[in-house]
Design a protein around this motif. Structure first.
Motif: not given
Length: 293
Positions: A28-39, A41-51
């Motif tokens: 419910e707040e102004d902080f953006a959140i999201g996920t991004t695929e990095v690799d 083949k390696a099944d590597r992802w990043e889950a992020s909060v932006y502020m």
């Protein structure tokens, strides 16, 4: 004031789980959140909060607390982000998006509009909703389908963001549409997009922090309500949302991870709505429910 990103590196499945946890924490707040695929083949992802940097200490503590039980010891990493309009930058190379009869495009792709398209022009701005995200595209597809089967007489776009969904409804049918958002910046951006799309009347935009706003009483009840927000606030607002829905009316909900689908359906079933169908897009779902007469 510079922006930063706090993130964890995990697998795709774990990233979806962590996104759910972050949605509960920051939804419910102004902080953006999201996920991004990095690799891939390696099944590597990043889950992020932006502020902004000033919020880092508080957000880091809450981030750590949100994932501690399920992912003990997982390291939270940090990235300083350059002062770039990332929304504008990300849209520079994006292609137009087709969803149902709709074509959502930027000004640089006006030549892609074909006969029969319901074209919506949305350029980069500060509000969410360009059609490229699975939730927005899913909503557009669902709006097309629902409005073919049950043409509404009065519609509400709750949490309008860029205004794209309200514009879509108004372009399909010349009915009154109320579009609201808790963020005055979003309302300002949406107002500009409404003008850009040649809509001079019939679409009202208001800043409304919650259902206690008088806007809903003044413009309702509605026989079509669209809410592309997040699962947690959607679940909490179910009883209030349904009180503004006309008997036999339709509700389109999105901003919901696939794993959250049944929780949302259960909340709205308890408030008197029947599940009609679900669209799936890139790990997100859009749900159509209908009022039991």
């Amino acid at each position: 004031m510079s922006e930063i990103r706090l993130f964890v590196t995990v697998t795709e499945r774990e990233s979806e789980d962590i996104l759910d946890l972050l949605s509960l924490c920051f939804g419910e707040e102004d902080f953006a959140i999201g996920t991004t695929e990095v690799d891939e083949k390696a099944d590597r992802w990043e889950a992020s909060v932006y502020m902004m940097r000033v919020d880092e200490e508080e957000v880091r503590a809450r981030f750590a607390e949100a994932i501690r039980a399920a992912y003990p010891g997982l390291e939270i990493q940090r990235e300083d982000l350059p002062e770039i309009d990332w929304i504008a930058k990300s849209l520079e190379g994006l292609k137009p998006v087709r969803a149902g009869r709709f074509l959502v495009h930027g000004s640089h792709d006006r030549d892609k509009v074909r006969t029969g398209d319901v074209a919506i022009e949305i350029d980069a701005g500060q509000a969410f909703g360009t059609g490229h995200h699975g939730t927005t595209a899913g909503c557009l597809e669902m709006i097309d389908r629902v409005m073919r089967a049950h043409p509404p007489k009065n519609a509400l776009d709750l949490g309008t963001g860029s205004g794209v969904l309200a514009i879509a409804v108004r372009k399909l049918r010349r009915i009154p549409v109320l579009a609201t958002d808790i963020d005055p910046v979003a309302v300002r951006v949406a107002r500009g997009n409404v003008r850009l799309n040649g809509i001079a009347e019939g679409l009202s935009l208001e800043t409304a922090p919650g259902f206690h706003s008088s806007a809903f009483e003044r413009h309702g009840p509605f026989d079509l309500i669209i809410a592309n927000i997040l699962a947690r606030p959607l679940i909490r607002m179910a009883p209030q949302l349904v009180t503004h829905l006309s008997p036999g009316g339709d509700v389109i909900l999105s901003g919901i991870l696939a794993s959250q689908r049944w929780k949302v359906i259960a909340a709205y079933s308890g408030a008197g709505l029947a599940h009609v169908r679900t669209f799936w897009r890139n790990g997100w779902v859009t749900i159509h429910l209908r009022h039991d007469r």
